[in-house]
Design an enzyme around this catalytic site. Structure first.
Site, short mmCIF file in Angstrom:
data_model
loop_
_atom_site.label_atom_id
_atom_site.label_comp_id
_atom_site.label_asym_id
_atom_site.label_seq_id
_atom_site.Cartn_x
_atom_site.Cartn_y
_atom_site.Cartn_z
N ILE A 174 52.35 -83.14 79.82
CA ILE A 174 52.50 -84.22 80.81
C ILE A 174 53.95 -84.39 81.26
CG2 ILE A 174 50.47 -85.51 80.09
CD1 ILE A 174 52.29 -87.29 78.41
N GLY A 207 61.47 -81.24 80.31
CA GLY A 207 62.85 -81.34 80.74
C GLY A 207 63.68 -80.29 80.05
N GLY A 208 64.98 -80.38 80.21
CA GLY A 208 65.85 -79.37 79.62
C GLY A 208 65.86 -79.40 78.11
N MET A 209 65.46 -80.54 77.52
CA MET A 209 65.54 -80.67 76.07
C MET A 209 64.19 -80.58 75.39
SD MET A 209 68.24 -83.73 75.50
CE MET A 209 67.93 -83.55 73.76
N VAL A 218 56.65 -82.67 76.63
CA VAL A 218 55.84 -83.79 76.19
C VAL A 218 54.37 -83.48 76.44
CG1 VAL A 218 55.45 -86.27 76.35
CG2 VAL A 218 57.71 -85.35 76.81
N LYS A 269 56.34 -85.36 71.59
CA LYS A 269 57.49 -84.74 72.24
C LYS A 269 58.06 -83.67 71.32
CE LYS A 269 61.14 -85.90 75.40
NZ LYS A 269 61.60 -86.98 76.27
N ASP A 289 70.61 -90.05 76.57
CA ASP A 289 69.81 -89.50 77.67
C ASP A 289 69.12 -90.62 78.45
OD1 ASP A 289 68.94 -87.42 79.26
OD2 ASP A 289 67.19 -86.96 78.03
#
Length: 802
Positions: free
Chosen positions: A22, A25-27, A30, A45, A138
């Site tokens: 869903i 991102g870069g890290m 999820v 996550k 973040d």
């Protein structure tokens, strides 16, 4: 058992049914998931494996343990976390309201009211986390969730620890590794070789607010190199070029929070919010802020891991009265140890549960002084609920023995008396602070209370050693006696606490309150008490810059000694955010408004504080004082009689009754009340002064002069505030003597002199040019001349106050 998805550790798939992706991102990535054990929807996550290193895993495990303890209405809680192979993960609730990014996609920015709500809620969450030494790293629209009208901050799984709020982080440093999102990263975070402080989160949050106001990022380029150059070298554009209705103070606050150097920003997120939200301080907005149940619906499910303690028992069912609750009272925790010396420990459990409950949304939590009236009560739940106006009651027991601690709690529906939930906590140690914190936090978490309305920031707890905390709790226990002996005992115990732990912020704030109480109630010389209180406040704020109790004490100093009314107002707004369940900041703010003749605002604030602590005689008396200064004498008399019912032996209740009766032109009744006050307080100078004024108004000037001479004799061994002498001289018609006394009061920073512009007993000299000059010296020259008394029937508000 379902098969593991590619990239998902098998053990993780055993506990969670991992569904579709869903977000990414870069890290991290999820996934929507189902918690098989607890039968609830969650979001899992996964930190990208390429970011995993031994140092990163160690830091993650350390900081996620702290993040999991965050209990705040605007922080998405961490349900679970761990490391499986090369995969770090954490689990949080699956919220379906979308993110702030979804709300910004329409462009053009959000309405100002929504931006303010975003600032207050997420800023409060950040400030709360910073109090634990956590730096989020973040903060961005994708990590701000929206649920049932409220904003919640997510993703503390990538937070890092700091040595203290606002200070550079220590052992958790990951020099050379950038974690975060470049479009919202602070300059120091982009360099990646600098130690981060809470100022980095402040910068990122300011970027988010800039976008919420304008519909675009401060530096909207998509090129990473250009983003880095812009954040580190270019000033952000003016908000007003995109939007004309943004208040100048809001734009100025953003500009400072977006400063390139951390030291040029605000000292904390709380300080940033103080300026950013300053435009709320209008009469209409103030009423909106402090009137409960005025905002959109919000749902908070507080379910967390059990920590060191063990809980057994059930949970609330759908449709239980807790779903409809709007007010809750925690009755005094019963001490089952058999040792009365452990009463302070039981009281501490009560206070901690009250503090944790105050974090729940739009829930009136009855304060300590009101519930203490029910210690050892045999009254039924329905009667207690009616007296406190409470929907739910929490009944608890505490048994602290050398071999360990056991704390039990029941949640009871006040209307029916039905037990809705039972919890039991055990700890194998005989400590003090840790069992109180753990038990109270998990009792509240287990409630899973569904609330609607205004969200409130959660409590910040001062961590200290058990010996110092024990002294602090015993000091608070003595404080609640509301006597001179109790105050002196409290001062001794609190000073011992800070001697043992010089960084114990709550104890320092208590020391300040003791000194200020000696000035305001027991007529100690102002200057040495003010100086000692100021030093104690400074020590408290050095240890914990956003501590509500310390900010409230500083506000009293700014009001009573410095006549810095705006500075006091700022402190009280911050104190209210930090301690939302506390009645004192409301009453202090009401008194601040009262001396400036902002009577309607003052009555609103005092009435709101009274709802938080309805059976606290000091709180009821405070509302009487506010009504008295507004010249609503009949309404004030109703309130002071209520205070006398609650505390018939408290001399100051009778003192205020006498003053009100003097202003109602009932000097004989006033003299009887004042005489009763002198009997209760042992010829206290304040009581003698009001008795002398009543005698003068009753046509007995010689009796008044004899009492005045007694006051002067007392001044040889104790401090007599000059304002008290002035009150008697005004009654005797000695204008010059009265003005001389008031002049001395200004010079000595008399506690009561700031009331000169509005106090009814000063009516006889307020028109004197010398008195007008004194008001100018205090910054009160613009306060309008008081009008006539307002009859209760004409006020139209008596029933609402009662």
């Amino acid at each position: 058992m379902s098969e593991s998805r590619p990239g998902i550790p098998a053990k993780l798939s055993e506990r969670y049914d991992i569904r579709e992706e869903i977000g990414a991102g870069g890290m991290a990535v999820v996934f929507d998931a189902w918690d098989r054990r607890h039968e609830r929807a969650v979001a899992v996550k996964l930190i990208r494996p390429e970011l995993t290193s031994k140092a990163m895993v160690e830091r993650f495990e350390r900081e996620i343990a702290v993040a999991a303890r965050l209990v705040h209405p605007h922080v998405v809680p961490v349900f679970d976390s761990g490391v499986e192979g090369e995969t770090m993960y954490f689990v949080m609730p699956r919220l379906t309201g979308g993110t702030l990014r979804d709300r910004l996609k329409a462009g053009g920015g959000l309405p100002l009211a929504e931006v303010r709500r975003l600032a207050e809620q997420i800023g409060g969450a950040l400030d709360y986390a910073h109090g634990f030494g956590l730096i989020h790293r973040d903060v961005k629209p994708e990590n701000i969730l929206y649920a049932s009208g409220s904003f919640l901050l997510a993703d503390f799984g990538v937070a890092r620890g700091g040595s203290a709020p606002g200070l550079a982080s220590g052992s958790a440093s990951t020099t050379g590794a950038f974690l975060g999102t470049p479009s919202y990263a602070s300059p120091e975070q982009l360099y990646a070789d600098r130690e981060l402080t809470t100022a980095s989160d402040q910068y990122s949050f300011a970027c988010v607010l800039f976008e919420a106001l304008t519909g675009q990022k401060p530096f909207p380029t998509q090129n990473v190199v250009e983003i880095v150059v812009a954040h580190t070298t270019e000033p952000p554009p003016e908000v007003s070029t995109f939007r004309a209705d943004v208040p100048p103070v809001m734009e100025a606050a953003l500009k400072r929070a977006l400063a390139k150097q951390p030291d040029d920003r605000f000292p904390s997120v709380a300080a940033f919010l103080e300026v950013f939200l300053a435009n709320l301080e209008t009469t209409a907005a103030l009423r909106q802020v402090w009137t409960p149940r005025t905002r959109a619906a919000a749902v908070l499910l507080l379910v967390g891991s059990l920590g060191a303690g063990l809980f057994v028992g059930g949970r609330l069912k759908d449709g239980d009265p807790a779903d409809r609750a709007r007010s809750i009272a925690v009755l005094p925790c019963r001490n089952l140890s058999g040792d009365p010396a452990q009463d302070y420990f039981s009281d501490g459990v009560t206070e901690q549960i009250i503090a944790q409950l105050s974090a729940l949304p739009d829930l009136h939590v009855i304060n300590m002084l009101s519930v203490m009236r029910f210690r050892g009560t045999t009254k039924e739940a329905r009667e207690i609920g009616r007296e406190l106006d409470a929907d739910l009651l929490v009944l608890c027991t505490a048994n602290r023995q050398p071999e360990g601690v056991r704390i039990g709690a029941q949640v009871v529906d006040a209307a029916s008396g039905n037990v809705l939930m039972t919890r039991d906590y055990t700890d194998s140690t005989s400590g003090i602070l840790k069992p109180q914190l753990d038990a109270s936090m998990h009792i509240v978490q287990a409630l899973s209370v569904t609330m609607r309305g205004t969200q409130r920031p959660g409590p910040t707890t001062t961590i200290t050693q058990d010996s110092a905390y024990s002294l602090y709790m015993r000091g608070r226990h003595a404080w609640h006696r509301s006597t001179l002996d109790g105050l002196e005992s409290a001062g001794q115990l609190l000073r011992q606490a800070v001697q043992q732990d010089p960084n114990f912020a709550l104890a320092w704030a208590g020391v300040a309150d003791v000194h200020l109480s000696f000035v305001g109630r027991w007529m100690a010389p102002p200057t040495p008490q003010y100086t000692a209180a100021e030093a104690a406040v400074a020590s408290a704020l050095r240890a914990q810059p956003s501590l509500g109790e310390a900010l409230a004490a500083r506000a009293r100093l700014r009001h009573r000694r410095d006549w810095n009314f705006e500075g006091a107002a700022q402190d009280l707004r911050a104190a209210r955010r930090a301690t939302p369940s506390a009645w004192q900041p409301y009453l202090d703010y009401a008194k601040l408004m009262s001396v400036q003749a902002r009577h309607e605002d003052a009555i609103t604030l005092a009435s709101t504080g009274l709802r938080l602590d309805p059976l606290n005689a000091l709180n009821v008396l405070g509302l009487a004082e506010i009504l008295y200064h507004a010249r609503r004498f009949d309404d004030a008399l109703v309130q002071v009689d209520r205070a006398i019912e609650l505390e018939p032996e408290f001399a100051f209740n009778q003192l205020w009754r006498a003053m009100i009766l003097i202003s109602l032109a009932r000097p004989e009744d006033a003299a009887r009340a004042a005489l009763r006050a002198t009997q209760l307080a042992g010829r206290h100078p304040g009581m003698l002064a009001i008795l002398a004024r009543a005698e003068a108004d009753a046509g007995r000037p010689e009796m008044a002069r004899e009492l005045l001479r007694e006051m002067r004799r007392a001044s040889a061994v104790a401090y007599v505030p000059p304002t008290l002498e002035a009150v008697v001289h005004i009654g005797l018609g000695d204008r010059d003597a009265a003005v001389d006394a008031l002049t001395r009061a200004v010079g000595e920073r008399d506690w009561f002199i700031s009331e000169l512009a509005v106090h009814p007993l000063a009516d006889g000299v307020r028109d004197d040019p010398r008195v007008r000059a004194l008001l100018t010296q205090m910054g009160l020259e613009r306060v309008p001349t008081p009008g006539p008394a307002v009859p209760a029937a004409a006020s139209g508000r008596r029933s609402a106050i009662e």
